[in-house]
Write a protein that holds these residues in place. Structure first.
Motif, PDB file in Angstrom:
ATOM      1  N   THR A 159      51.481 -20.912  -3.097  1.00 21.81           N
ATOM      2  CA  THR A 159      50.561 -21.675  -2.244  1.00 21.81           C
ATOM      3  C   THR A 159      50.436 -23.108  -2.746  1.00 21.81           C
ATOM      4  O   THR A 159      50.280 -23.332  -3.955  1.00 21.81           O
ATOM      5  N   ILE A 160      50.494 -24.080  -1.819  1.00 28.91           N
ATOM      6  CA  ILE A 160      50.317 -25.486  -2.189  1.00 28.91           C
ATOM      7  C   ILE A 160      49.383 -26.163  -1.188  1.00 28.91           C
ATOM      8  O   ILE A 160      49.166 -25.666  -0.079  1.00 28.91           O
ATOM      9  N   PHE A 161      48.838 -27.294  -1.610  1.00 31.35           N
ATOM     10  CA  PHE A 161      48.037 -28.126  -0.707  1.00 31.35           C
ATOM     11  C   PHE A 161      48.789 -29.423  -0.458  1.00 31.35           C
ATOM     12  O   PHE A 161      49.306 -30.050  -1.396  1.00 31.35           O
ATOM     13  N   TRP A 162      48.848 -29.837   0.807  1.00 33.21           N
ATOM     14  CA  TRP A 162      49.555 -31.061   1.189  1.00 33.21           C
ATOM     15  C   TRP A 162      48.520 -32.148   1.475  1.00 33.21           C
ATOM     16  O   TRP A 162      47.831 -32.130   2.483  1.00 33.21           O
ATOM     17  N   PHE A 163      48.393 -33.101   0.565  1.00 34.58           N
ATOM     18  CA  PHE A 163      47.480 -34.223   0.765  1.00 34.58           C
ATOM     19  C   PHE A 163      48.067 -35.203   1.773  1.00 34.58           C
ATOM     20  O   PHE A 163      49.265 -35.489   1.759  1.00 34.58           O
ATOM     21  N   ARG A 164      47.227 -35.707   2.635  1.00 34.15           N
ATOM     22  CA  ARG A 164      47.588 -36.793   3.548  1.00 34.15           C
ATOM     23  C   ARG A 164      46.546 -37.900   3.360  1.00 34.15           C
ATOM     24  O   ARG A 164      46.333 -38.346   2.249  1.00 34.15           O
ATOM     25  N   ARG A 165      45.882 -38.285   4.456  1.00 33.35           N
ATOM     26  CA  ARG A 165      44.764 -39.230   4.333  1.00 33.35           C
ATOM     27  C   ARG A 165      43.466 -38.441   4.157  1.00 33.35           C
ATOM     28  O   ARG A 165      42.546 -38.511   4.981  1.00 33.35           O
TER      29      ARG A 165
ATOM     30  N   TYR B  67      39.810 -26.340  -0.797  1.00 36.62           N
ATOM     31  CA  TYR B  67      39.099 -25.224  -1.423  1.00 36.62           C
ATOM     32  C   TYR B  67      39.717 -23.881  -1.024  1.00 36.62           C
ATOM     33  O   TYR B  67      39.869 -22.978  -1.851  1.00 36.62           O
ATOM     34  N   ASP B  68      40.094 -23.754   0.248  1.00 33.39           N
ATOM     35  CA  ASP B  68      40.705 -22.501   0.698  1.00 33.39           C
ATOM     36  C   ASP B  68      42.084 -22.304   0.071  1.00 33.39           C
ATOM     37  O   ASP B  68      42.471 -21.179  -0.254  1.00 33.39           O
ATOM     38  N   ALA B  69      42.809 -23.401  -0.101  1.00 33.57           N
ATOM     39  CA  ALA B  69      44.111 -23.307  -0.762  1.00 33.57           C
ATOM     40  C   ALA B  69      43.946 -22.806  -2.196  1.00 33.57           C
ATOM     41  O   ALA B  69      44.710 -21.952  -2.670  1.00 33.57           O
ATOM     42  N   ILE B  70      42.930 -23.326  -2.883  1.00 36.85           N
ATOM     43  CA  ILE B  70      42.668 -22.907  -4.267  1.00 36.85           C
ATOM     44  C   ILE B  70      42.276 -21.436  -4.322  1.00 36.85           C
ATOM     45  O   ILE B  70      42.689 -20.694  -5.207  1.00 36.85           O
ATOM     46  N   GLU B  71      41.464 -21.010  -3.343  1.00 36.51           N
ATOM     47  CA  GLU B  71      41.080 -19.597  -3.293  1.00 36.51           C
ATOM     48  C   GLU B  71      42.289 -18.689  -3.097  1.00 36.51           C
ATOM     49  O   GLU B  71      42.289 -17.532  -3.517  1.00 36.51           O
ATOM     50  N   GLN B  72      43.327 -19.259  -2.472  1.00 36.14           N
ATOM     51  CA  GLN B  72      44.567 -18.506  -2.276  1.00 36.14           C
ATOM     52  C   GLN B  72      45.528 -18.661  -3.456  1.00 36.14           C
ATOM     53  O   GLN B  72      46.676 -18.237  -3.381  1.00 36.14           O
ATOM     54  N   GLY B  73      45.041 -19.300  -4.505  1.00 36.45           N
ATOM     55  CA  GLY B  73      45.830 -19.390  -5.730  1.00 36.45           C
ATOM     56  C   GLY B  73      46.600 -20.676  -5.939  1.00 36.45           C
ATOM     57  O   GLY B  73      47.421 -20.775  -6.860  1.00 36.45           O
ATOM     58  N   ALA B  74      46.357 -21.694  -5.122  1.00 38.16           N
ATOM     59  CA  ALA B  74      47.117 -22.945  -5.246  1.00 38.16           C
ATOM     60  C   ALA B  74      46.824 -23.644  -6.565  1.00 38.16           C
ATOM     61  O   ALA B  74      45.670 -23.872  -6.916  1.00 38.16           O
ATOM     62  N   LYS B  75      47.880 -23.980  -7.291  1.00 39.27           N
ATOM     63  CA  LYS B  75      47.771 -24.774  -8.513  1.00 39.27           C
ATOM     64  C   LYS B  75      48.703 -25.977  -8.471  1.00 39.27           C
ATOM     65  O   LYS B  75      48.954 -26.629  -9.483  1.00 39.27           O
ATOM     66  N   HIS B  76      49.215 -26.243  -7.250  1.00 40.21           N
ATOM     67  CA  HIS B  76      50.095 -27.390  -7.035  1.00 40.21           C
ATOM     68  C   HIS B  76      49.713 -28.061  -5.716  1.00 40.21           C
ATOM     69  O   HIS B  76      49.289 -27.404  -4.764  1.00 40.21           O
TER      70      HIS B  76
ATOM     71  N   LYS C  78      52.636 -20.371   1.499  1.00 42.19           N
ATOM     72  CA  LYS C  78      51.430 -20.812   2.195  1.00 42.19           C
ATOM     73  C   LYS C  78      51.195 -22.297   1.919  1.00 42.19           C
ATOM     74  O   LYS C  78      51.233 -22.725   0.768  1.00 42.19           O
ATOM     75  N   ILE C  79      50.956 -23.042   2.994  1.00 44.43           N
ATOM     76  CA  ILE C  79      50.679 -24.468   2.861  1.00 44.43           C
ATOM     77  C   ILE C  79      49.379 -24.783   3.594  1.00 44.43           C
ATOM     78  O   ILE C  79      49.207 -24.415   4.758  1.00 44.43           O
ATOM     79  N   PHE C  80      48.466 -25.445   2.903  1.00 39.38           N
ATOM     80  CA  PHE C  80      47.191 -25.861   3.489  1.00 39.38           C
ATOM     81  C   PHE C  80      47.177 -27.382   3.601  1.00 39.38           C
ATOM     82  O   PHE C  80      47.642 -28.088   2.701  1.00 39.38           O
ATOM     83  N   ALA C  81      46.632 -27.888   4.707  1.00 38.38           N
ATOM     84  CA  ALA C  81      46.550 -29.340   4.900  1.00 38.38           C
ATOM     85  C   ALA C  81      45.493 -29.655   5.945  1.00 38.38           C
ATOM     86  O   ALA C  81      45.068 -28.787   6.714  1.00 38.38           O
ATOM     87  N   ASN C  82      45.074 -30.914   5.973  1.00 37.82           N
ATOM     88  CA  ASN C  82      44.181 -31.407   7.021  1.00 37.82           C
ATOM     89  C   ASN C  82      44.996 -32.134   8.084  1.00 37.82           C
ATOM     90  O   ASN C  82      45.974 -32.822   7.778  1.00 37.82           O
TER      91      ASN C  82
END
Length: 463
Positions: free
Chosen positions: A3-9, A20-29, A96-100
């Protein structure tokens, strides 16, 4: 990685619920893509890029303290960004990828392409409306249409959210610290150094504004010589702070602010609702992304092609002191007071009858808070071509605007120092005074007569 989080603006840890949801899913990147060609095509200001890079350095170090590694990568544009991220996910077994979400048309096309490719790779993508309190399409008329006037939009927005209690939430401190090495990609030229990027300073700025300036914002916001505004627009443009976060912080001290829409306290929150309104418009009317008039009946307006006058406007050499001071403020600092944005936009589109699109692009090229939705909305408002825009027959008089909002010439003298010795009453249009003392060469002659220019604009828009 999984799982990762994709930062944008959305370069924040406060009230970033997708993160926060990405972290709950185990994201460390987490990843962020530098896209210089795309930014150039969009006319992103160099000072805004610098602010973004400085924030990314801060963010990378902060994330590392929470055990999350930020990968800063580079691709020329969104097309190559999608291709590279798909390869990155495949190489690291990301599922899994989380983003806004981002609402501009190129960004939406990027996400559509990415969703399609990710699906083929058996990778789930979760997109959130983290930039807005009310997602696009949720504030509509009874028939489900987007509002074309701000006030009924605001009323419906309030109807839906006035009983909501927004809360301030920070990233939980539950991870062990890791090492993060600043990438060479984030080398800064420090052109934005006057704008702090650390959360401690920003929290102090926000709280001080709420404590000391919010109650008087309605009375002081239009005077450029007074620091009566929040100064948070650059941080909103990059998602360093969010509308949700700001409303939550106001509610901590003024719990009834959303139920008191006619109070002075609501005036600043009203500006945040305007920001949401412009974003909803961008989604509902995609042609706005392509520099088209919202009100198509003004497509027939014959804009003038006059490069010398346009250049005089750009350089702050129009002969109208308030206009010139505002344009010089923009070029020197990368920011312009909101009242002055209206004044200079009106001057370009009405006094000079030059296409609003030229002014909009010039602003984007220089603004540290450049933002397509708000910039486009503001320019079309001033040009009378937009949604709920200034009627074409209401044309700002730059002299009376100066007399009203910079009565002592304090702001003018700061950015037009050649007028520093002109008396207060004459500084708003000093040409007769300067001629009377034999100093008419000190300042630029007026490039257009107000009365004649006003009539020319009225004639052009009547057609």
């Amino acid at each position: 990685m999984d799982t990762i989080f994709w930062f944008r603006r959305d370069l924040r840890l406060f009230n970033n619920f997708a993160l926060y949801d990405a972290i709950e899913q185990g994201a460390k990147h987490a990843v962020f893509y530098i896209t210089p060609v795309q930014w150039k095509n969009h006319g992103v200001a160099a000072i805004q890029v610098d602010l973004l890079k400085r924030r990314l350095v801060y963010l990378g170090n902060l994330l590392a303290k929470h055990g999350i590694k930020l990968h800063v990568l580079q691709s020329d544009d969104y097309q190559s960004c999608v291709e590279q991220l798909i390869k990155f996910c495949a190489a690291n077994q990301v599922k899994k990828i989380f983003a806004n979400k981002e609402y501009e048309i190129n960004e939406q096309l990027r996400d559509t392409q990415f969703l399609s490719l990710a699906d083929k790779q058996d990778c789930s993508v979760y997109l959130y409306d983290g930039d807005l309190i009310a997602p696009p399409g949720t504030v509509t008329t009874k028939s489900g249409d987007m509002y074309k006037v701000f006030t009924p939009f605001k009323n419906e927005w309030l109807k839906q959210h006035q009983d909501s209690h927004f809360y301030f939430k920070a990233l939980p401190d539950t991870f062990s610290e890791i090492e993060w090495i600043e990438p060479e990609l984030l080398k800064s030229d420090n052109s934005s150094q006057k704008w702090p990027v650390d959360d401690e300073s920003l929290s102090h700025v926000i709280q001080r504004f709420i404590d000391e300036k919010l109650s008087s914002y309605k009375e002081s916001r239009d005077f450029p010589a007074i620091k009566g505004t929040s100064g948070l627009s650059p941080y909103l443009a990059l998602g360093i702070v969010s509308t949700y976060q700001l409303v939550a912080m106001v509610q901590q001290q003024h719990v009834d602010v959303l139920t008191s829409a006619k109070s002075n306290l609501f005036t600043w929150v009203n500006e945040l609702v305007w920001r949401e309104f412009y974003r909803h418009l961008l989604v509902a009317f995609p042609q706005l992304n392509k520099y088209q008039n919202f009100n198509q009946k003004y497509d027939s307006v014959q804009w003038r092609e006059n490069e010398p006058e346009f250049n005089a406007w750009c350089e702050g050499k129009t002969g109208y002191p308030l206009v010139d001071a505002a344009m010089r403020q923009l070029k020197e600092t990368g920011w312009m007071h909101n009242r002055l944005r209206m004044v200079v936009a009106s001057f370009l589109t009405k006094h000079l009858l030059i296409d609003w699109r030229k002014g909009e692009r010039f602003f984007m090229k220089h603004l540290i808070d450049g933002d397509l939705a708000s910039n486009n909305g503001g320019w079309q408002w001033a040009a009378s071509t937009g949604c709920d825009a200034q009627p074409y027959f209401r044309i700002f008089n730059p002299i009376t605007q100066s007399e009203r909002f910079d009565p002592n010439g304090e702001f003018i003298r700061k950015y037009v120092p050649e007028l520093k010795n002109v008396p207060d009453k004459q500084i708003h249009f000093p040409h007769k005074y300067l001629a009377s003392i034999g100093c008419d060469s000190v300042y630029w002659p007026a490039i257009v007569d107000h009365k004649a220019a006003r009539q020319r604009a009225l004639d052009a828009f009547k057609v």
